[in-house]
Scaffold this motif. Structure first.
Motif, PDB file in Angstrom:
ATOM      1  N   UNK A  16      54.285  22.466  54.603  1.00  0.00           N
ATOM      2  CA  UNK A  16      53.625  23.518  55.378  1.00  0.00           C
ATOM      3  C   UNK A  16      52.743  22.899  56.453  1.00  0.00           C
ATOM      4  N   UNK A  17      51.998  21.843  56.090  1.00  0.00           N
ATOM      5  CA  UNK A  17      51.123  21.195  57.062  1.00  0.00           C
ATOM      6  C   UNK A  17      51.886  20.648  58.253  1.00  0.00           C
ATOM      7  N   UNK A  18      53.077  20.110  58.007  1.00  0.00           N
ATOM      8  CA  UNK A  18      53.874  19.519  59.081  1.00  0.00           C
ATOM      9  C   UNK A  18      54.637  20.564  59.884  1.00  0.00           C
ATOM     10  N   UNK A  19      54.961  21.683  59.251  1.00  0.00           N
ATOM     11  CA  UNK A  19      55.816  22.683  59.908  1.00  0.00           C
ATOM     12  C   UNK A  19      55.180  24.071  59.816  1.00  0.00           C
TER      13      UNK A  19
ATOM     14  N   UNK B  83      49.451  32.985  50.830  1.00  0.00           N
ATOM     15  CA  UNK B  83      49.498  31.537  51.034  1.00  0.00           C
ATOM     16  C   UNK B  83      49.899  30.814  49.744  1.00  0.00           C
ATOM     17  N   UNK B  84      49.411  31.295  48.616  1.00  0.00           N
ATOM     18  CA  UNK B  84      49.776  30.658  47.350  1.00  0.00           C
ATOM     19  C   UNK B  84      51.281  30.729  47.117  1.00  0.00           C
ATOM     20  N   UNK B  85      51.895  31.840  47.523  1.00  0.00           N
ATOM     21  CA  UNK B  85      53.346  31.937  47.363  1.00  0.00           C
ATOM     22  C   UNK B  85      54.068  30.943  48.276  1.00  0.00           C
ATOM     23  N   UNK B  86      53.499  30.667  49.435  1.00  0.00           N
ATOM     24  CA  UNK B  86      54.075  29.640  50.314  1.00  0.00           C
ATOM     25  C   UNK B  86      54.012  28.277  49.641  1.00  0.00           C
ATOM     26  N   UNK B  87      52.855  27.981  49.071  1.00  0.00           N
ATOM     27  CA  UNK B  87      52.611  26.640  48.515  1.00  0.00           C
ATOM     28  C   UNK B  87      53.595  26.338  47.395  1.00  0.00           C
ATOM     29  N   UNK B  88      53.864  27.359  46.580  1.00  0.00           N
ATOM     30  CA  UNK B  88      54.808  27.130  45.483  1.00  0.00           C
ATOM     31  C   UNK B  88      56.241  27.022  45.997  1.00  0.00           C
ATOM     32  N   UNK B  89      56.497  27.617  47.159  1.00  0.00           N
ATOM     33  CA  UNK B  89      57.859  27.610  47.715  1.00  0.00           C
ATOM     34  C   UNK B  89      58.154  26.356  48.534  1.00  0.00           C
ATOM     35  N   UNK B  90      57.156  25.900  49.318  1.00  0.00           N
ATOM     36  CA  UNK B  90      57.410  24.798  50.249  1.00  0.00           C
ATOM     37  C   UNK B  90      56.647  23.523  49.927  1.00  0.00           C
TER      38      UNK B  90
END
Length: 492
Positions: A445-448, A433-440
């Motif tokens: 992420x919350x919206x999509x 999840x941390x890798x997602x947060x830095x990417x998006x």
């Protein structure tokens, strides 16, 4: 007044499985399972549903009323036994299949598929619960399924199954031909409504059936008449080619014959087939060689894969055998590839298709060697990806269709909640999840969330397949391939 059973009988009549003359007989046979006061209850809106939904609804009502136990096995047993009343004998089904085959094999498979759905052997309603989607990768589009179709047993059922365990070896496994019509027990699913079709492949006796839990269109299983272990040899190629000659609208493939790189049912020789085109079949090539009338291609695919194509079936089989023999004895310690230590480690996952270009055999090179550092396999899922999947990468996934564990649905709901509440709690996916947060970013992420989750699962599947590849770069793959004497006769 029409009962729920009458609606199912109507469907059986429409499929020419029974006749109107049989209706009273079927009613009376069904009363062995359904109390009279329930049987004659007038059908409500559920009566407009298909036979699968109706029979499952009846089983649920039997459990709710205390007629049977409210357990998965008890409900499945009741449903299978009731549908078996409407099913012709195996010999009649087989005769019908071959009569239809005179008009075309597609007519025969379509009819047998419809019968298998009607009988509720193909668990259509449960299959519909699966979450399926596609994802782009550097190799083209990959397919993913979160498998929700197999119902989980309750704690009580697990305990009952353990206490009921016996030394019985009949049937020896879930693939044996002896499953046809088998009543089952708490440790063996009911198969009263199960029918199979005899085939001849490679001069031997085999059987064709559909899978009760399909992962793709008309997911089929082709099983040996004998309970013998999986084995990949030249005979396998002959069997696969024989099948596509008889079923040219289907592909067929075999899991590898070794643990870790094979499937979960290595004790009984079988293949998987169906009416689906997999991502590997759309893969482009990066190296092409022609030997006689046979084209050999190294594919741009996460797993090391060779495509063998030609109009002469024997020439295709010969080249496939030469490649398999070369791979099964190939050693390259620098790449961690050892074909043997105390056991055989190298094998292939073969897939066959018949196309306008002729016969096509795909050979996916596999190796199951382990080390102290990689006890689950050198060419297996990386431990850092176990939070998504740690099971074997078998035939279906090697072709580009991921079958992912049901827990990912609950995990996704938990992770989506994090972007609402900000509370992660303990999660095996925290680093992911941390890798997602830095990417998006959190807002995106919350919206999509669903789109991001699917995309990131696709990327994980891509890396999982790459980890299972025996050649990590194209140059090493080409070097192995160019070292093969393609003019020799195969010996396997």
């Amino acid at each position: 007044m029409k009962t729920l059973i009458d609606h199912i009988v109507d469907d059986a009549i429409a499929l020419a499985l029974v006749e109107e003359r049989d209706r009273i007989y079927i009613h009376n046979q069904m009363m062995a399972y359904i109390p009279e006061e329930m049987f004659f209850k007038e059908a409500d809106d559920i009566g407009k549903a298909d036979s699968n939904t109706l029979i499952e609804y009846i089983a649920e009502q039997l459990a709710h009323s205390g007629v049977i136990e409210d357990q998965v096995y008890a409900k499945d047993l009741a449903a299978a036994n009731m549908m078996n009343i409407l099913m012709p004998k195996p010999s009649d089904i087989e005769e019908r299949f071959y009569a239809n085959r005179v008009s075309g094999i597609r007519k025969a498979t379509d009819d047998f598929y419809n019968i298998s759905v009607f009988s509720n052997y193909i668990q259509k309603n449960r299959i519909s619960q699966n979450i399926s989607f596609s994802s782009e990768s550097k190799y083209g589009e990959l397919e993913l399924t979160i498998n929700l179709s197999k119902p989980e047993k309750s704690t009580e059922e697990i305990r009952a199954a353990q206490s009921a365990a016996t030394d019985s070896d009949y049937p020896q496994c879930l693939l044996c031909k002896e499953n046809e019509g088998y009543i089952g027990h708490i440790n063996h699913p009911p198969r009263a409504n199960h029918r199979i079709i005899r085939l001849e492949l490679g001069g031997g006796e085999w059987y064709f059936q559909f899978s009760p839990y399909s992962y793709y269109s008309e997911h089929s299983i082709v099983l040996s008449k004998d309970h013998v272990p999986m084995q990949i040899s030249t005979q396998t190629f002959h069997n696969l080619i024989d099948f596509v000659d008889q079923f040219p609208h289907y592909f067929i493939g075999s899991n590898a014959d070794l643990p870790i790189v094979g499937g979960s049912m290595l004790a009984h020789e079988h293949y998987q087939a169906g009416r689906h085109v997999f991502p590997v079949e759309r893969a482009e090539s990066f190296h092409v060689t022609v030997k006689g009338d046979v084209k050999l291609e190294l594919l741009k695919w996460p797993l090391s894969t060779i495509r063998v194509t030609g109009e002469d079936r024997e020439a295709v089989i010969r080249q496939a055998t030469v490649i398999m023999d070369a791979w099964n004895t190939y050693d390259n310690p620098e790449l961690d590839i050892l074909s043997h230590t105390d056991a055989q480690h190298s094998t292939v996952t073969p897939i066959a298709r018949k196309t306008e270009a002729g016969y096509v055999l795909y050979l996916i090179l596999r190796n199951n060697r382990t080390t102290e550092e990689r006890p689950n396999g050198i060419f297996h899922v990386d431990p850092e990806d176990f939070h998504v999947k740690r099971e074997n990468i078998g035939l279906i996934e090697a072709m580009g269709l991921a079958v992912l564990p049901a827990r990912l649905k609950q995990d996704a709901e938990h992770l989506q909640g994090f972007f609402t509440t900000g509370e992660m709690g303990e999660s095996a996916h925290a680093g992911w999840i941390e890798s997602w947060r830095s990417k998006y970013g959190d807002d995106h992420i919350g919206e999509h969330f669903e789109a991001v989750f699917h995309k990131e699962l696709g990327l994980k599947f891509e890396s999982i397949l790459e980890a299972c590849s025996v050649f990590k770069n194209e140059a090493d793959f080409v070097q192995f391939f160019e070292g093969i004497d393609h003019d020799q006769e195969g010996i396997s």
